[in-house]
Design an enzyme around this catalytic site. Structure first.
Site, PDB file in Angstrom:
ATOM      1  N   TYR A  95       0.822  -1.259   0.004  1.00 22.04           N
ATOM      2  CA  TYR A  95       0.050  -0.032   0.215  1.00 22.04           C
ATOM      3  C   TYR A  95       0.981   1.354   0.022  1.00 22.04           C
ATOM      4  O   TYR A  95       0.307   2.384  -0.288  1.00 22.04           O
ATOM      5  CB  TYR A  95      -1.044  -0.323   1.152  1.00 22.04           C
ATOM      6  CG  TYR A  95      -2.185  -0.727   0.875  1.00 22.04           C
ATOM      7  CD1 TYR A  95      -3.419   0.004   0.658  1.00 22.04           C
ATOM      8  CD2 TYR A  95      -2.468  -2.098   0.609  1.00 22.04           C
ATOM      9  CE1 TYR A  95      -4.615  -0.537   0.387  1.00 22.04           C
ATOM     10  CE2 TYR A  95      -3.523  -2.882   0.516  1.00 22.04           C
ATOM     11  CZ  TYR A  95      -4.800  -2.047   0.089  1.00 22.04           C
ATOM     12  OH  TYR A  95      -5.935  -2.666   0.129  1.00 22.04           O
ATOM     13  N   ASP A 182      -5.405   4.624   0.044  1.00 19.86           N
ATOM     14  CA  ASP A 182      -5.565   4.042  -1.406  1.00 19.86           C
ATOM     15  C   ASP A 182      -6.695   5.351  -2.072  1.00 19.86           C
ATOM     16  O   ASP A 182      -7.557   4.442  -2.528  1.00 19.86           O
ATOM     17  CB  ASP A 182      -5.864   2.580  -1.665  1.00 19.86           C
ATOM     18  CG  ASP A 182      -7.235   2.271  -0.844  1.00 19.86           C
ATOM     19  OD1 ASP A 182      -7.445   3.102   0.151  1.00 19.86           O
ATOM     20  OD2 ASP A 182      -7.775   1.221  -0.873  1.00 19.86           O
ATOM     21  N   TYR A 205     -24.749   3.008   0.710  1.00 15.91           N
ATOM     22  CA  TYR A 205     -25.862   2.978   1.428  1.00 15.91           C
ATOM     23  C   TYR A 205     -26.725   4.193   1.934  1.00 15.91           C
ATOM     24  O   TYR A 205     -27.449   4.211   2.345  1.00 15.91           O
ATOM     25  CB  TYR A 205     -25.393   2.174   2.753  1.00 15.91           C
ATOM     26  CG  TYR A 205     -24.773   0.825   2.531  1.00 15.91           C
ATOM     27  CD1 TYR A 205     -25.516  -0.407   2.120  1.00 15.91           C
ATOM     28  CD2 TYR A 205     -23.678   0.719   2.543  1.00 15.91           C
ATOM     29  CE1 TYR A 205     -25.256  -1.425   2.007  1.00 15.91           C
ATOM     30  CE2 TYR A 205     -23.141  -0.649   2.066  1.00 15.91           C
ATOM     31  CZ  TYR A 205     -23.630  -1.697   1.734  1.00 15.91           C
ATOM     32  OH  TYR A 205     -23.084  -2.776   1.747  1.00 15.91           O
ATOM     33  N   GLU A 272     -15.088  -0.455  11.045  1.00 21.17           N
ATOM     34  CA  GLU A 272     -16.124   0.199  10.734  1.00 21.17           C
ATOM     35  C   GLU A 272     -17.568  -0.221  11.363  1.00 21.17           C
ATOM     36  O   GLU A 272     -18.558   0.507  11.518  1.00 21.17           O
ATOM     37  CB  GLU A 272     -16.420  -0.193   9.049  1.00 21.17           C
ATOM     38  CG  GLU A 272     -17.509   0.797   8.392  1.00 21.17           C
ATOM     39  CD  GLU A 272     -17.299   0.812   6.831  1.00 21.17           C
ATOM     40  OE1 GLU A 272     -16.511   1.448   6.293  1.00 21.17           O
ATOM     41  OE2 GLU A 272     -17.958  -0.393   6.316  1.00 21.17           O
TER      42      GLU A 272
END
Length: 325
Positions: A95, A182, A205, A272
């Protein structure tokens, strides 16, 4: 015979004392150069504005979209405070390839002309690129262990962020953002994003009903949210707020994940899931629209007038340590 003051006299006395306090305060502060907003901007309207989206939550805090704020005014307000802003990102393993794009675009669009420190947590310090930074903007590199699963990176960042905020960052910042590396900034991401606790609506959502949110539904997890509850579904790829409030939330996600680990369970979407549990019962003071984290995988719908930052398309099987699983 003793005579007591009348109620009228006492009321007059109280009012007089109050006026003396106010006048004294005016006198004291008149000697100071209190900064004021002196910028030109269009007069705000009570009749015009966005009608295609909701711009306030049912607990009466802003839901921020393009067209709901004046960038000149909001920046002027916060620049008077001269806040120090921390951005925490993790670039572990492959990353690190995303650092250059994130930092260069951040210097172009993220809280420009504000004091910003990018805290880069990485296991490959030599891969951190040299980037030209604006005035008052710095990079701080923190070394962390490598990971064998991408889930370890996700969960580990709560641990390392908690420790580093406690040890270092709380002495160097007033606001803190957690962000995914990212990603690329494409447009202004300014002071309108700042508040005590700012959460970003998940692009997937924000038009969905609560029963379709990917909350943790297993009661064995600390992130459990029962069916029939929920406000919005927030992304964990961008969130921010006052440093101490962020420390409380980051530590909460870390500690709840630790409890889950002891009970041999991992929340469905790691931190999350814990983030959404916390923000359901501790409402954010500002909600940012999906403009503040879109994805290159998705087309831009009509209600998204501007994409401020977007997650990059990538081969998860190639960049993640366990092949994306």
């Amino acid at each position: 015979m003793l005579r007591y003051p009348s109620k009228t006299y006492l009321n007059v006395l109280a009012i007089s004392a109050f006026l003396l306090i106010v006048l004294g305060a005016v006198y004291i502060y008149s000697g100071y150069d209190i900064p004021s907003i002196r910028v030109k901007y269009p007069q705000p309207s009570t009749q015009r504005g966005r009608t295609d989206v909701n711009s306030v939550t049912n607990w009466n805090v802003p839901l921020v979209w393009e067209g709901t704020f004046d960038p000149v005014v909001i920046d002027a307000i916060y620049k008077r405070m001269d806040p120090r802003i921390a951005v925490v990102v993790f670039a572990v393993g492959k990353y690190t390839r995303f650092l250059k794009g994130f930092l260069e675009s951040g210097e172009k669009y993220f809280l420009v002309d504000f004091r910003v420190t990018y805290y880069i947590f990485t296991d490959n310090e030599q891969d951190v690129p040299k980037i030209a930074l604006g005035k008052g903007r710095t990079i701080s590199v923190i070394t962390v262990p490598s990971a064998h699963r991408w889930q370890e990176v996700v969960l580990g960042r709560m641990k390392w962020a908690t420790l580093t905020i406690d040890k270092q960052i709380r002495n160097e910042a007033d606001y803190l953002f957690m962000m995914d590396i990212d990603s690329i900034f494409h447009n202004r991401f300014g002071a309108e994003s700042l508040s005590r606790m700012s959460a970003v609506l998940h692009r997937g959502y924000y038009k969905s009903t609560r029963d379709s949110f990917p909350y943790e539904r297993r009661s064995q997890s600390q992130a459990y949210i029962p069916a029939g509850e929920g406000d919005y579904y927030y992304t964990a790829a961008v969130w921010g707020g006052y440093l101490e409030d962020m420390y409380t939330l980051v530590r909460y996600c870390y500690e709840q994940s630790e409890v889950d680990a002891k009970n041999n369970i991992e929340a469905v979407w790691q931190e999350e899931s814990h983030l959404n549990k916390y923000l359901l019962y501790n409402k954010p003071t500002k909600v940012l629209s999906p403009e503040y984290l879109w994805s290159d995988y998705d087309k831009k719908p009509a209600d998204i007038k501007v994409i401020r930052i977007s997650q990059l398309i990538k081969n998860y099987a190639e960049v993640r340590p366990n092949g994306g699983h």
